[in-house]
Design a protein around this motif. Structure first.
Motif, PDB file in Angstrom:
ATOM      1  N   THR A 178     -29.603 -48.264  11.582  1.00 13.70           N
ATOM      2  CA  THR A 178     -29.743 -47.638  10.260  1.00 13.70           C
ATOM      3  C   THR A 178     -28.781 -48.267   9.260  1.00 13.70           C
ATOM      4  OG1 THR A 178     -30.412 -45.547  11.287  1.00 13.70           O
ATOM      5  CG2 THR A 178     -29.633 -45.469   9.007  1.00 13.70           C
ATOM      6  N   GLU A 179     -27.533 -48.486   9.695  1.00 15.00           N
ATOM      7  CA  GLU A 179     -26.554 -49.106   8.810  1.00 15.00           C
ATOM      8  C   GLU A 179     -26.979 -50.521   8.415  1.00 15.00           C
ATOM      9  OE1 GLU A 179     -22.486 -46.878  10.425  1.00 15.00           O
ATOM     10  OE2 GLU A 179     -23.114 -48.818  11.244  1.00 15.00           O
ATOM     11  N   ALA A 180     -27.482 -51.280   9.371  1.00 15.50           N
ATOM     12  CA  ALA A 180     -27.930 -52.639   9.081  1.00 15.50           C
ATOM     13  C   ALA A 180     -29.103 -52.622   8.106  1.00 15.50           C
ATOM     14  CB  ALA A 180     -28.315 -53.348  10.373  1.00 15.50           C
ATOM     15  N   ALA A 181     -30.068 -51.710   8.320  1.00 14.27           N
ATOM     16  CA  ALA A 181     -31.232 -51.630   7.436  1.00 14.27           C
ATOM     17  C   ALA A 181     -30.822 -51.237   6.023  1.00 14.27           C
ATOM     18  CB  ALA A 181     -32.247 -50.631   8.001  1.00 14.27           C
ATOM     19  N   GLN A 182     -29.887 -50.296   5.890  1.00 15.83           N
ATOM     20  CA  GLN A 182     -29.437 -49.869   4.570  1.00 15.83           C
ATOM     21  C   GLN A 182     -28.750 -51.003   3.817  1.00 15.83           C
ATOM     22  OE1 GLN A 182     -26.962 -46.482   5.457  1.00 15.83           O
ATOM     23  NE2 GLN A 182     -28.699 -45.039   5.451  1.00 15.83           N
ATOM     24  N   GLU A 183     -27.901 -51.756   4.504  1.00 17.45           N
ATOM     25  CA  GLU A 183     -27.198 -52.854   3.833  1.00 17.45           C
ATOM     26  C   GLU A 183     -28.161 -53.967   3.443  1.00 17.45           C
ATOM     27  OE1 GLU A 183     -23.395 -55.852   4.608  1.00 17.45           O
ATOM     28  OE2 GLU A 183     -23.595 -53.982   5.747  1.00 17.45           O
ATOM     29  N   LEU A 184     -29.114 -54.278   4.317  1.00 21.29           N
ATOM     30  CA  LEU A 184     -30.104 -55.311   3.992  1.00 21.29           C
ATOM     31  C   LEU A 184     -30.987 -54.869   2.833  1.00 21.29           C
ATOM     32  CD1 LEU A 184     -31.149 -56.421   7.590  1.00 21.29           C
ATOM     33  CD2 LEU A 184     -29.800 -57.733   5.933  1.00 21.29           C
ATOM     34  N   ASP A 185     -31.350 -53.594   2.803  1.00 22.93           N
ATOM     35  CA  ASP A 185     -32.187 -53.078   1.719  1.00 22.93           C
ATOM     36  C   ASP A 185     -31.441 -53.114   0.394  1.00 22.93           C
ATOM     37  OD1 ASP A 185     -34.707 -51.684   0.889  1.00 22.93           O
ATOM     38  OD2 ASP A 185     -33.268 -50.118   0.350  1.00 22.93           O
ATOM     39  N   ALA A 186     -30.152 -52.741   0.406  1.00 19.42           N
ATOM     40  CA  ALA A 186     -29.350 -52.767  -0.825  1.00 19.42           C
ATOM     41  C   ALA A 186     -29.213 -54.185  -1.345  1.00 19.42           C
ATOM     42  CB  ALA A 186     -27.974 -52.150  -0.563  1.00 19.42           C
ATOM     43  N   ALA A 187     -29.005 -55.153  -0.448  1.00 16.91           N
ATOM     44  CA  ALA A 187     -28.882 -56.544  -0.867  1.00 16.91           C
ATOM     45  C   ALA A 187     -30.187 -57.058  -1.447  1.00 16.91           C
ATOM     46  CB  ALA A 187     -28.450 -57.406   0.317  1.00 16.91           C
ATOM     47  N   ALA A 188     -31.326 -56.686  -0.829  1.00 12.66           N
ATOM     48  CA  ALA A 188     -32.629 -57.133  -1.332  1.00 12.66           C
ATOM     49  C   ALA A 188     -32.903 -56.564  -2.715  1.00 12.66           C
ATOM     50  CB  ALA A 188     -33.729 -56.725  -0.348  1.00 12.66           C
ATOM     51  N   HIS A 189     -32.579 -55.275  -2.929  1.00 12.66           N
ATOM     52  CA  HIS A 189     -32.804 -54.665  -4.231  1.00 12.66           C
ATOM     53  C   HIS A 189     -31.896 -55.288  -5.283  1.00 12.66           C
ATOM     54  CE1 HIS A 189     -35.140 -51.600  -2.107  1.00 12.66           C
ATOM     55  NE2 HIS A 189     -35.570 -51.180  -3.293  1.00 12.66           N
ATOM     56  N   HIS A 190     -30.668 -55.637  -4.905  1.00 15.63           N
ATOM     57  CA  HIS A 190     -29.746 -56.258  -5.863  1.00 15.63           C
ATOM     58  C   HIS A 190     -30.264 -57.622  -6.286  1.00 15.63           C
ATOM     59  CE1 HIS A 190     -26.265 -58.731  -7.062  1.00 15.63           C
ATOM     60  NE2 HIS A 190     -25.840 -57.608  -7.623  1.00 15.63           N
ATOM     61  N   ASP A 191     -30.756 -58.412  -5.315  1.00 10.40           N
ATOM     62  CA  ASP A 191     -31.276 -59.734  -5.655  1.00 10.40           C
ATOM     63  C   ASP A 191     -32.501 -59.629  -6.553  1.00 10.40           C
ATOM     64  OD1 ASP A 191     -29.285 -60.822  -4.145  1.00 10.40           O
ATOM     65  OD2 ASP A 191     -30.530 -61.119  -2.357  1.00 10.40           O
ATOM     66  N   MET A 192     -33.373 -58.669  -6.294  1.00 14.67           N
ATOM     67  CA  MET A 192     -34.569 -58.508  -7.110  1.00 14.67           C
ATOM     68  C   MET A 192     -34.218 -58.038  -8.509  1.00 14.67           C
ATOM     69  SD  MET A 192     -37.211 -56.798  -4.341  1.00 14.67           S
ATOM     70  CE  MET A 192     -38.518 -56.704  -5.562  1.00 14.67           C
ATOM     71  N   ALA A 193     -33.195 -57.179  -8.628  1.00 13.74           N
ATOM     72  CA  ALA A 193     -32.778 -56.710  -9.947  1.00 13.74           C
ATOM     73  C   ALA A 193     -32.198 -57.853 -10.764  1.00 13.74           C
ATOM     74  CB  ALA A 193     -31.759 -55.577  -9.801  1.00 13.74           C
ATOM     75  N   THR A 194     -31.527 -58.784 -10.079  1.00 12.82           N
ATOM     76  CA  THR A 194     -30.953 -59.925 -10.792  1.00 12.82           C
ATOM     77  C   THR A 194     -32.044 -60.823 -11.353  1.00 12.82           C
ATOM     78  OG1 THR A 194     -29.041 -59.874  -9.321  1.00 12.82           O
ATOM     79  CG2 THR A 194     -29.395 -61.880 -10.574  1.00 12.82           C
ATOM     80  N   LEU A 195     -33.137 -60.952 -10.624  1.00 14.53           N
ATOM     81  CA  LEU A 195     -34.231 -61.831 -11.046  1.00 14.53           C
ATOM     82  C   LEU A 195     -35.254 -61.128 -11.922  1.00 14.53           C
ATOM     83  CD1 LEU A 195     -34.870 -63.648  -7.637  1.00 14.53           C
ATOM     84  CD2 LEU A 195     -33.593 -64.524  -9.614  1.00 14.53           C
ATOM     85  N   ALA A 196     -35.100 -59.843 -12.145  1.00 15.60           N
ATOM     86  CA  ALA A 196     -36.106 -59.086 -12.888  1.00 15.60           C
ATOM     87  C   ALA A 196     -36.208 -59.568 -14.334  1.00 15.60           C
ATOM     88  CB  ALA A 196     -35.765 -57.597 -12.861  1.00 15.60           C
TER      89      ALA A 196
END
Length: 221
Positions: A178-196
């Motif tokens: 769960t911890e790994a999935a949460q951190e990976l999800d947060a990183a993916a959302h951050h990268d997408m927000a940067t490219l938005a």
């Protein structure tokens, strides 16, 4: 040799002045065949020519070689407008820009042949109060980024259990799925927000029953 004109000023420390005097008038290096530097200087028949200061000012300035146009807003350089009183009435004139490295508060403007026209200053420059606030904000952001970088580096570092015999490496630092999935999800959302690109798709028109200004109402077909 140090030419007398380039010696330190009288405000320089006495030891520096004494060293310069000794080097030029008493020191006799082997390369000068027993002469002092000032004796070698005076004996050199090479003619000296002095260059006017106005001809030297441009040697310390950078020039990108581009031609620009003067407009009613001045001259555009690096996404900023620079303006001066002497530009009045010269809109459309081709100019070149020369500048001192890291001194972007003002620039020197020349004609295409390199003749100096005048100095231009940054238009709409920030006030001292704005600069102080901006510096504090940047300092706070830099401190936060450093803290985040330290935390990320600590999390990135991989440790392994010690072994006294050949065996597959055993990783330390257990993480739940769960911890790994949460951190990976947060990183993916951050990268997408940067490219938005928020303005890539225009917003839909407001519903017809909304009381909207005429400029926002959909145009009838």
């Amino acid at each position: 040799m140090q030419h007398p004109a380039s010696w330190p000023s009288r405000s320089s420390p006495p030891r520096v002045l004494e060293w310069a005097r000794w080097w030029n008038t008493e020191h006799r290096p082997a390369s000068l065949a027993g002469r002092t530097p000032i004796e070698a200087w005076n004996a050199d028949p090479t003619p000296l020519s002095e260059v006017a200061e106005r001809a030297l000012w441009g040697l310390m300035l950078e020039d990108d070689g581009r031609l620009r146009k003067l407009t009613s807003h001045g001259v555009r350089w690096r996404g900023r407008d620079y303006i001066a009183e002497w530009m009045a009435g010269q809109a459309g004139r081709s100019v070149r820009i020369r500048h001192m490295p890291h001194h972007n508060h003002e620039i020197e403007v020349c004609d295409p042949t390199g003749r100096h026209l005048g100095t231009a200053h940054l238009a709409d420059a920030a006030t001292p109060e704005q600069l102080d606030a901006l510096r504090r904000t940047r300092t706070t952001r830099a401190r936060r980024l450093r803290d985040e970088a330290k935390k990320a580096e600590a999390l990135r570092r991989q440790r392994y259990a010690p072994a006294t015999s050949p065996t597959p490496p055993q990783r330390l630092g257990a993480v739940t799925a769960t911890e790994a999935a949460q951190e990976l999800d947060a990183a993916a959302h951050h990268d997408m927000a940067t490219l938005a690109l928020p303005d890539l798709i225009p917003p839909a028109p407001p519903p017809a029953d909304w009381n909207t200004p005429a400029s926002l109402r959909p145009t009838p077909p």
